[in-house]
Write a protein that holds these residues in place. Structure first.
Motif, PDB file in Angstrom:
ATOM      1  N   ARG A 315      13.954  -7.375 -16.512  1.00 53.50           N
ATOM      2  CA  ARG A 315      12.960  -8.096 -15.593  1.00 53.50           C
ATOM      3  C   ARG A 315      14.088  -8.323 -14.572  1.00 53.50           C
ATOM      4  N   VAL A 316      13.743  -7.884 -13.245  1.00 50.52           N
ATOM      5  CA  VAL A 316      14.425  -7.923 -12.327  1.00 50.52           C
ATOM      6  C   VAL A 316      13.527  -8.454 -11.156  1.00 50.52           C
ATOM      7  N   ARG A 317      14.130  -9.182  -9.656  1.00 51.59           N
ATOM      8  CA  ARG A 317      13.126  -9.450  -8.623  1.00 51.59           C
ATOM      9  C   ARG A 317      12.787  -8.306  -7.821  1.00 51.59           C
ATOM     10  N   ALA A 318      11.470  -8.269  -7.690  1.00 58.04           N
ATOM     11  CA  ALA A 318      10.894  -7.099  -6.864  1.00 58.04           C
ATOM     12  C   ALA A 318      11.291  -7.391  -5.222  1.00 58.04           C
ATOM     13  N   GLY A 319      10.903  -6.122  -4.825  1.00 53.95           N
ATOM     14  CA  GLY A 319      11.201  -6.232  -3.357  1.00 53.95           C
ATOM     15  C   GLY A 319      10.299  -7.430  -2.519  1.00 53.95           C
ATOM     16  N   PRO A 320      11.049  -7.568  -1.312  1.00 54.33           N
ATOM     17  CA  PRO A 320      10.439  -8.526  -0.542  1.00 54.33           C
ATOM     18  C   PRO A 320       8.959  -8.414   0.117  1.00 54.33           C
ATOM     19  N   ARG A 323       3.783  -7.516  -3.833  1.00 58.55           N
ATOM     20  CA  ARG A 323       2.934  -8.450  -4.074  1.00 58.55           C
ATOM     21  C   ARG A 323       3.456  -9.146  -5.354  1.00 58.55           C
ATOM     22  N   VAL A 324       4.296  -8.717  -6.157  1.00 56.76           N
ATOM     23  CA  VAL A 324       4.747  -9.237  -7.592  1.00 56.76           C
ATOM     24  C   VAL A 324       6.116  -9.781  -7.135  1.00 56.76           C
ATOM     25  N   GLN A 325       6.414 -10.893  -8.089  1.00 60.24           N
ATOM     26  CA  GLN A 325       7.914 -11.293  -7.719  1.00 60.24           C
ATOM     27  C   GLN A 325       8.896 -11.069  -8.676  1.00 60.24           C
ATOM     28  N   ALA A 326       8.153 -10.192  -9.882  1.00 63.64           N
ATOM     29  CA  ALA A 326       9.160  -9.460 -10.817  1.00 63.64           C
ATOM     30  C   ALA A 326       8.674  -8.436 -11.350  1.00 63.64           C
ATOM     31  N   VAL A 327       9.612  -7.526 -11.926  1.00 63.09           N
ATOM     32  CA  VAL A 327       9.020  -6.181 -12.446  1.00 63.09           C
ATOM     33  C   VAL A 327       9.906  -5.961 -13.464  1.00 63.09           C
ATOM     34  N   ASP A 328       9.460  -4.954 -14.218  1.00 65.49           N
ATOM     35  CA  ASP A 328      10.465  -4.267 -15.082  1.00 65.49           C
ATOM     36  C   ASP A 328      11.412  -3.019 -14.587  1.00 65.49           C
ATOM     37  N   TYR A 329      12.689  -3.127 -14.686  1.00 58.87           N
ATOM     38  CA  TYR A 329      13.288  -2.110 -13.816  1.00 58.87           C
ATOM     39  C   TYR A 329      13.942  -1.109 -15.228  1.00 58.87           C
ATOM     40  N   VAL A 330      13.092  -0.216 -15.379  1.00 59.40           N
ATOM     41  CA  VAL A 330      13.512   0.695 -16.629  1.00 59.40           C
ATOM     42  C   VAL A 330      14.673   1.393 -16.405  1.00 59.40           C
ATOM     43  N   ALA A 331      15.305   1.394 -15.310  1.00 57.88           N
ATOM     44  CA  ALA A 331      16.852   2.109 -15.341  1.00 57.88           C
ATOM     45  C   ALA A 331      17.773   1.202 -15.969  1.00 57.88           C
ATOM     46  N   TRP A 332      17.610  -0.068 -16.088  1.00 52.78           N
ATOM     47  CA  TRP A 332      18.450  -0.770 -16.794  1.00 52.78           C
ATOM     48  C   TRP A 332      17.758  -1.516 -18.246  1.00 52.78           C
ATOM     49  N   PHE A 333      18.383  -1.469 -19.200  1.00 52.17           N
ATOM     50  CA  PHE A 333      17.630  -1.566 -20.488  1.00 52.17           C
ATOM     51  C   PHE A 333      18.641  -2.187 -21.429  1.00 52.17           C
ATOM     52  N   ASN A 334      18.261  -2.755 -22.524  1.00 49.80           N
ATOM     53  CA  ASN A 334      18.928  -3.120 -23.645  1.00 49.80           C
ATOM     54  C   ASN A 334      18.561  -2.142 -24.885  1.00 49.80           C
ATOM     55  N   LEU A 335      19.604  -1.959 -25.550  1.00 49.61           N
ATOM     56  CA  LEU A 335      19.525  -1.100 -26.694  1.00 49.61           C
ATOM     57  C   LEU A 335      19.525  -2.003 -27.952  1.00 49.61           C
ATOM     58  N   GLN A 336      18.602  -1.952 -28.892  1.00 47.78           N
ATOM     59  CA  GLN A 336      18.310  -2.695 -30.037  1.00 47.78           C
ATOM     60  C   GLN A 336      17.824  -2.097 -31.168  1.00 47.78           C
ATOM     61  N   GLY A 337      18.069  -2.559 -32.308  1.00 50.19           N
ATOM     62  CA  GLY A 337      17.179  -2.198 -33.471  1.00 50.19           C
ATOM     63  C   GLY A 337      17.680  -0.635 -33.912  1.00 50.19           C
ATOM     64  N   ASP A 338      16.839   0.320 -33.991  1.00 47.89           N
ATOM     65  CA  ASP A 338      17.200   1.517 -34.505  1.00 47.89           C
ATOM     66  C   ASP A 338      17.699   2.316 -33.358  1.00 47.89           C
ATOM     67  N   SER A 339      17.950   1.808 -31.879  1.00 48.28           N
ATOM     68  CA  SER A 339      18.973   2.686 -31.041  1.00 48.28           C
ATOM     69  C   SER A 339      20.612   2.330 -31.348  1.00 48.28           C
ATOM     70  N   LEU A 340      20.763   1.466 -32.219  1.00 50.53           N
ATOM     71  CA  LEU A 340      22.179   1.383 -32.711  1.00 50.53           C
ATOM     72  C   LEU A 340      22.420   2.178 -33.767  1.00 50.53           C
ATOM     73  N   ASN A 341      23.295   2.971 -34.102  1.00 49.00           N
ATOM     74  CA  ASN A 341      23.750   3.465 -35.403  1.00 49.00           C
ATOM     75  C   ASN A 341      24.219   2.585 -36.143  1.00 49.00           C
ATOM     76  N   ARG A 342      23.527   2.449 -37.290  1.00 47.32           N
ATOM     77  CA  ARG A 342      23.927   1.279 -38.299  1.00 47.32           C
ATOM     78  C   ARG A 342      24.711   1.781 -39.492  1.00 47.32           C
ATOM     79  N   GLU A 343      25.043   3.132 -39.386  1.00 49.45           N
ATOM     80  CA  GLU A 343      25.947   3.717 -40.360  1.00 49.45           C
ATOM     81  C   GLU A 343      27.432   3.931 -39.540  1.00 49.45           C
ATOM     82  N   GLU A 344      27.413   3.437 -38.332  1.00 53.41           N
ATOM     83  CA  GLU A 344      28.956   3.610 -37.837  1.00 53.41           C
ATOM     84  C   GLU A 344      29.707   2.096 -37.688  1.00 53.41           C
ATOM     85  N   PRO A 395      12.119  -0.702  -7.740  1.00 56.16           N
ATOM     86  CA  PRO A 395      11.944  -0.824  -9.261  1.00 56.16           C
ATOM     87  C   PRO A 395      10.391  -0.777  -9.515  1.00 56.16           C
ATOM     88  N   THR A 396       9.677  -1.274  -8.529  1.00 53.01           N
ATOM     89  CA  THR A 396       7.948  -1.114  -8.753  1.00 53.01           C
ATOM     90  C   THR A 396       7.530   0.138  -8.702  1.00 53.01           C
TER      91      THR A 396
END
Length: 639
Positions: A315-320, A323-344, A395-396
């Motif tokens: 969640r990043v700050r939108a442009g000046p 109309r919205v103040q914050a927006v999801d920037y889908v180019a920056w993201f967290n990898l969790q759960g099944d995105s991490l190889n649990r066998e390694e 991001p918007t």
């Protein structure tokens, strides 16, 4: 005659006893290393990699296992796991042919054994408010008193018990601090221009480099390197932008000679984009690629595409002007759960890894390599032209145009296999006036055995702002990580710095195996109970609400004020019916709660009957059958 028979019987019994004792002593001497592992996942069978490490020991290694029996008495789960660890250590002793020695200790509170455990680096854990500590760890030492320890065995890490023990033995047999080379144009060790730019915070090394320096001798290499020094065991090649051909050849031959490589390329380096270039302005070219080497090694890494992922987007700050103040920037993201190889080992226990403007990887068709994904995007992802991210991204707008295609992209992978050199014709020609360094190694056209490397299509994993918050607290720097980027890189270096046998170790099964049938019954019963409970609770709440409304009654016609109410006979009857319905609903709720465990208790009862009655009954029937057969044979012999 009777005395003779009695004497012969006595001698026969004594001979049988002596024979049994002799057989046991002989078996203990000759068959002490014989093992039969009947567990489903072969939990007590050492892997070939561990056996290779144990067979390669040249000097004895002593392992001291400290375990407080009180811990197992208070928490049975630790008691069962302690038996597993003890049995595994005995397997190491049996397979090492005397090169591994095992000592067992039960450190009593406030004893010399407890003091020794603390001195060896083991972690004491208090069980109560009395201050008494319990221990559950192992400390190892070699002939030159080099010490390594596992401070406390965590049951959550049971799948990597063999890997941890083998690494401990390997480090004791190779006690020197490994050398890790760093080759990168990024200011990973701090920007020397920071004071001139009046930005002293940029002079500090990245936290990842600080963590690597704790376990490795970090050696920085120049961009004009023609040979990777032979003492370097692991090479970190980060954002190799416009890497000279001579340096590419050095990296290629380093891998061919058996060196371990962590390469981080990037379709758009956020670290480079936020720092001034030689002219003072941020550079426009922020991509790095290593196509010649990676394609020769069987890996495709498109440099013109960026992975977008809605799951875990920042969640990043939108442009000046937005109309919205914050927006999801889908180019920056967290990898969790099944995105991490649990066998390694490098990713099994991580919670999340953060990436920024990352690319994707895939194996080339027919490459013949072992391609093991480490970091993978979710199915809520898509690809975007990297140019849209490089030049003032919105991001918007990117979110508005986002359309997930259901595919998952590999962002980091471990590569293993016999590789061909990217320079089949030998070393490239040098610029005019340049010379080869003394002792330039001979050219190798293919890898000397299976090569091991990790390819990550994002170099921003190394930047502090994407995984840690650094703050000043009364003049001291405090570090608060919110992602596991640093441990991820350190884990990769740890897994690659060992021998080939160490790299091949994978996760194993767990000794604590739940009753899957019972758990399935429990889940189905619980789901059914929750659904019925919700329906009954809603009906109970509605009835109670209606009862409150009925109790309010209606204002009386001759009442002195409007607050006085009159409850009619019809309302009284309705109130009684509501009360009866509430009582009936509560009885149904109790009945549903009792039914929740009916199937589980029935299965438990059947298992008890099977263990207590059926097995002895089966043995009794078998004994009777054998007795009848024996009697029949005697009768036939007499006839």
């Amino acid at each position: 005659m009777r005395r003779t028979r009695l004497a012969l019987s006595t001698l026969g019994v004594l001979a049988a006893l002596l024979l049994a004792v002799g057989v046991n002593l002989l078996a203990d001497r000759l068959l002490s290393s014989a093992r039969l592992d009947l567990t489903e996942n072969r939990l007590y069978t050492l892997s070939p990699g561990t056996r290779q490490v144990l067979e390669g020991l040249r000097d004895p290694v002593t392992l001291r296992f400290f375990y407080s029996r009180r811990l197992g008495a208070e928490i049975p789960q630790y008691g069962a796991y302690a038996e597993r660890v003890r049995d595994m250590l005995r397997e190491y002793v049996a397979a090492s042919r005397g090169m591994v020695r095992l000592e067992l200790y039960d450190p009593e509170p406030f004893s010399e054994t407890e003091d020794r455990a603390i001195a060896l680096g083991l972690q004491g854990v208090p069980l109560d408010q009395g201050g008494e500590q319990v221990f559950f760890g192992v400390a190892g030492a070699n002939l030159v008193d080099t010490e390594r320890a596992i401070p406390f065995f965590q049951p959550e890490r049971e799948r990597f018990l063999e890997a941890d023990l083998t690494r401990l033995v390997f480090e004791l047999s190779n006690p020197e601090k490994p050398v890790l080379g760093v080759l990168s144009p990024l200011p990973l060790s701090g920007d020397p221009r920071a004071m001139m730019m009046r930005q002293p915070q940029l002079a500090q090394p990245q936290i990842v480099i600080r963590q690597l320096r704790e376990a490795y001798t970090v050696q920085e290499l120049g961009y004009d390197a023609q040979v990777i020094p032979p003492e370097v065991q692991v090479l970190l090649l980060a954002h190799p932008q416009n890497l000279p051909e001579a340096a590419q050849y050095a990296v290629d031959q380093f891998v061919m000679r058996g060196g371990r490589l962590i390469v981080m390329i990037d379709p758009h380096s956020e670290m480079q984009a936020t720092r001034p270039g030689p002219t003072g302005a941020p550079p426009t070219d922020t991509a790095s690629r290593l196509d010649r080497l990676l394609e020769a090694w069987g890996v495709e890494a498109p440099a013109d595409q960026v992975v977008l992922d809605l799951r875990g987007a920042w969640r990043v700050r939108a442009g000046p002007n937005e109309r919205v103040q914050a927006v999801d920037y889908v180019a920056w993201f967290n990898l969790q759960g099944d995105s991490l190889n649990r066998e390694e080992q490098s990713t099994a226990l991580l919670e999340q890894v953060s990436v920024a403007s990352a690319g994707h990887l895939r194996p080339r068709e027919g490459a013949g390599i072992e391609f093991i994904p480490l970091l993978t995007s979710s199915a809520q992802s898509m690809l975007l032209d990297a140019a849209q991210v490089r030049r003032e991204p919105s991001p918007t707008r990117i979110l508005a145009e986002f359309r997930a295609d259901g595919e998952r992209r590999v962002i980091a992978a471990r590569i293993r296999g016999n590789l061909l050199s990217a320079f089949q014709d030998g070393p490239p020609a040098l610029p005019e006036g340049a010379t080869r360094p003394e002792g330039f190694p001979a050219h190798l056209a293919r890898s000397n055995g299976p090569a091991n490397l990790v390819v990550i299509h994002d170099s921003d994993i190394l930047e502090d702002r994407f995984w840690v918050r650094v703050q000043e607290f009364f003049g001291q720097q405090t570090i608060a990580p919110f992602s596991n980027n640093g441990p991820f890189v350190v884990n990769l270096a740890d897994s690659l710095s060992g021998s080939d046998a160490m790299i091949g170790l994978r996760s194993r099964g767990e000794s604590q195996r739940p009753f899957e049938v019972v758990e399935d019954i429990r889940r189905r019963a619980d789901a059914q109970f929750r659904q019925t409970e919700r329906q009954l609770t809603e009906r109970l709440q509605a009835t109670e609400r209606r009862l409150r409304e009925l109790r309010q009654g209606t204002p009386g016609e001759g009442a002195r004020n409007t607050n006085q109410v009159v409850i009619t006979e019809a309302q009284r009857a309705e109130i009684e019916r509501a009360r009866e319905e509430i009582a009936a609903t509560r009885r149904q709720l109790r009945a549903v709660q009792l039914e929740l465990r009916r199937d589980i208790e029935a299965l438990d009862r059947n298992l008890r009957i099977l263990n207590i009655v059926a097995v002895p009954l089966l043995l009794t029937v078998l004994a009777i059958v054998l007795g009848l057969l024996r009697a029949r044979r005697r009768a036939a012999a007499r006839a």
